[in-house]
Enzyme design. Structure first.
Site, mmCIF file in Angstrom:
data_model
loop_
_atom_site.group_PDB
_atom_site.id
_atom_site.type_symbol
_atom_site.label_atom_id
_atom_site.label_comp_id
_atom_site.label_asym_id
_atom_site.label_seq_id
_atom_site.Cartn_x
_atom_site.Cartn_y
_atom_site.Cartn_z
ATOM 1 N N GLY A 277 -1.235 12.495 6.439
ATOM 2 C CA GLY A 277 -1.866 12.266 5.143
ATOM 3 C C GLY A 277 -2.637 13.492 4.730
ATOM 4 C CB CYS A 346 -30.733 5.716 -7.339
ATOM 5 S SG CYS A 346 -30.964 6.305 -9.016
ATOM 6 C CE1 TYR A 375 -7.259 9.064 4.399
ATOM 7 C CE2 TYR A 375 -7.346 11.328 5.159
ATOM 8 C CZ TYR A 375 -6.785 10.070 5.207
ATOM 9 O OH TYR A 375 -5.745 9.817 6.072
HETATM 10 N N1 LLP Z 1 -1.334 6.933 10.489
HETATM 11 C C1 LLP Z 1 -2.285 6.012 10.736
HETATM 12 C C2 LLP Z 1 -1.943 4.812 11.508
HETATM 13 C C3 LLP Z 1 -3.605 6.236 10.283
HETATM 14 O O1 LLP Z 1 -4.548 5.339 10.553
HETATM 15 C C4 LLP Z 1 -3.902 7.402 9.545
HETATM 16 C C5 LLP Z 1 -5.251 7.653 9.048
HETATM 17 C C6 LLP Z 1 -2.853 8.307 9.290
HETATM 18 C C7 LLP Z 1 -1.585 8.047 9.793
HETATM 19 C C8 LLP Z 1 -3.070 9.570 8.510
HETATM 20 O O2 LLP Z 1 -3.932 10.403 9.179
HETATM 21 P P1 LLP Z 1 -4.162 11.907 8.654
HETATM 22 O O3 LLP Z 1 -2.847 12.613 8.791
HETATM 23 O O4 LLP Z 1 -4.588 11.824 7.243
HETATM 24 O O5 LLP Z 1 -5.212 12.444 9.541
HETATM 25 N N2 LLP Z 1 -11.178 8.644 5.391
HETATM 26 C C9 LLP Z 1 -11.195 9.527 6.512
HETATM 27 C C10 LLP Z 1 -9.860 9.577 7.220
HETATM 28 C C11 LLP Z 1 -9.355 8.229 7.673
HETATM 29 C C12 LLP Z 1 -8.029 8.277 8.353
HETATM 30 C C13 LLP Z 1 -7.529 6.913 8.648
HETATM 31 N N3 LLP Z 1 -6.218 6.852 9.222
HETATM 32 C C14 LLP Z 1 -11.664 10.910 6.080
HETATM 33 O O6 LLP Z 1 -11.917 11.121 4.895
HETATM 34 O O7 LLP Z 1 -11.824 11.804 6.909
#
Ligand code: LLP
Length: 424
Positions: A277, A346, A375
């Site tokens: 992602g 706030c 995100y």
């Molecule tokens: N696959 C699964 C099962 C996941 O839970 C996630 C992310 C991904 C793939 C993708 O991961 P990435 O390639 O984006 O690292 N909101 C947080 C990140 C939460 C990620 C949750 N799971 C932030 O802003 O850092």
């Protein structure tokens, strides 16, 4: 690498001046670069060149329909974690056979919908979920293709809130229990075992935990084969980090990640599914804000901007340090004021940057938060009755609003007042 650069003294997104977008849509806004999405997808795809693989973009990172269509046109499948995300992927025409459904809490209704879309696979996270899925599929005369998400109890060395592969995290099935659960899965009606899934966390910048996890995936594959299971794919999860501004945030190149995968798993003859992602979307987006006021206290200098924690929660929630680029390039010459960039919400936790050496901003200066394409908008809220901000997609010299700014009417009209409450 991304396509946000200074030209003629001003920040541009590809061929478009950020100030032109700001004049057209107002601030704050998210701005995405098509060329950057494509570049990240292609670099990862090339790193896995010569292997049988499918990149299922984790659309939780940025699920705007225009972004999903861009990714789908590059050949991406999708990794979804809710019926809503599955509907988003289907709405832009991603075929079910390129969609993987993850998450610890899939409801029976969500399972039935996903089965009706004939998705590539479910990543199952518990025995209870496996039994529910079997029941739903069998009741409809269908078969659910599944991987079990195995929790390898590996420390991904990332922020605690985005670490998922330790045994104290809610995700997956303990490694020691997985083989028996596969045996059960094979015996259930409505279930076809097709893969193994692991995802150990997000914003991972050290390859060692990946190597550990993939080593365990290898031994799990061999054990399952001995038990007579016929696997088709290994789902490697997502998780490769991106450069933010802290020195901890230096990710390895995708080719190094791919090399580890091939070393640990390459001889098994299985297809890889990847779920990136952040590494696809983060650098492809910025949040553009405008300075409202500045002020100083004996302890701090504050630059008060129109963007806030409700627009970009990452600094508050994960201590993230997004790079900050003034839209006017000349300001970059003098980053000599230690300051906080704070918003209108706030709460003391409403900041987008703390104690950073930045130029002296003045009212109406535009300030961009980099690497906000993942995100960012997806985690925004309307806290303090602030409107969801627009999203703009740039492609070369053209740009389009791909989500318009919410209006106050739209936001307030979501509520209803029951008849029994008198109107004041
Ligand atoms: N696959 C699964 C099962 C996941 O839970 C996630 C992310 C991904 C793939 C993708 O991961 P990435 O390639 O984006 O690292 N909101 C947080 C990140 C939460 C990620 C949750 N799971 C932030 O802003 O850092």
């Amino acid at each position: 690498m991304h396509h946000f650069q200074y030209k003629n003294g001003e920040l541009h997104a590809e061929g478009v001046a950020v100030t032109d977008i700001a004049e057209s849509v107002g601030t704050p806004f998210y701005c995405y670069s098509t060329a950057t999405f494509a570049r990240h997808f292609n670099v990862l795809s090339e790193a896995f060149g010569g292997t049988d693989h499918l990149i299922c973009y984790a659309l939780k990172a940025n699920s705007n329909q225009a972004v999903l269509a861009t990714m789908a046109n590059l050949g991406a499948g999708m990794d979804v974690v809710s019926e809503g995300e599955l509907r988003r992927a289907r709405a832009v025409g991603v075929p079910g056979y390129k969609i993987i459904f993850a998450g610890v809490a899939k409801t029976k209704d969500e399972m039935a919908y996903a089965l009706s879309e004939n998705i590539l696979g479910f990543n199952v996270e518990s025995r209870a979920e496996l039994e529910a899925l079997s029941a739903v599929a069998a009741a409809n005369g269908q078969t659910a293709r599944i991987a079990i998400r195995v929790n390898p109890d590996v420390d991904a060395k990332t922020h605690a809130k985005i670490s998922t592969g330790k045994s104290e995290n809610k995700f997956g099935v303990p490694f020691v229990d997985a083989a028996e659960l596969y045996d059960l899965a094979a015996s259930l009606p409505g279930i076809q075992v097709t893969g193994i899934h692991m995802h150990i966390g997000s914003q991972i910048t050290d390859l060692t935990p990946f190597r550990q996890a993939f080593g365990l995936m290898r031994s799990m594959t061999l054990e399952l084969r001995e038990r007579g299971h016929n696997l088709e794919h290994l789902d490697l999860g997502g998780g490769l980090g991106v450069p933010y501004s802290s020195s901890n945030d230096v990710p390895p190149p995708p080719a190094d990640y791919a090399a580890i995968v091939k070393e640990e798993l390459g001889d098994l003859g299985l297809k890889y599914v990847l779920e990136p992602g952040r590494m696809i979307a983060a650098n492809a987006g910025i949040l553009v804000t405008k300075v409202i006021y500045t002020k100083s206290s004996p302890a701090k200098h504050f630059t008060i901007i129109d963007g806030a924690m409700n627009d970009l929660i990452r600094p508050t929630l994960y201590d993230a340090e997004h790079e900050i680029w003034p839209v006017r390039e000349e300001l970059r010459a003098e980053p000599n004021i230690i300051q906080d960039l704070v918003g209108p919400v706030c709460e003391t936790g409403d900041y987008l940057a703390l104690d950073r050496a930045l130029p002296e901003f003045r009212e109406d200066d535009l300030v961009a938060f980099m690497a906000a394409g993942a995100y960012g908008a997806v985690m925004s809220s309307t806290y303090n009755t602030r409107l969801l901000v627009p999203e703009v997609l740039v492609n070369g010299s053209q740009f389009a609003v791909v989500r318009k700014r919410q209006t106050y009417e739209e936001l307030i009209d979501l509520d209803t007042i029951p008849d029994w409450i008198a109107r004041p």
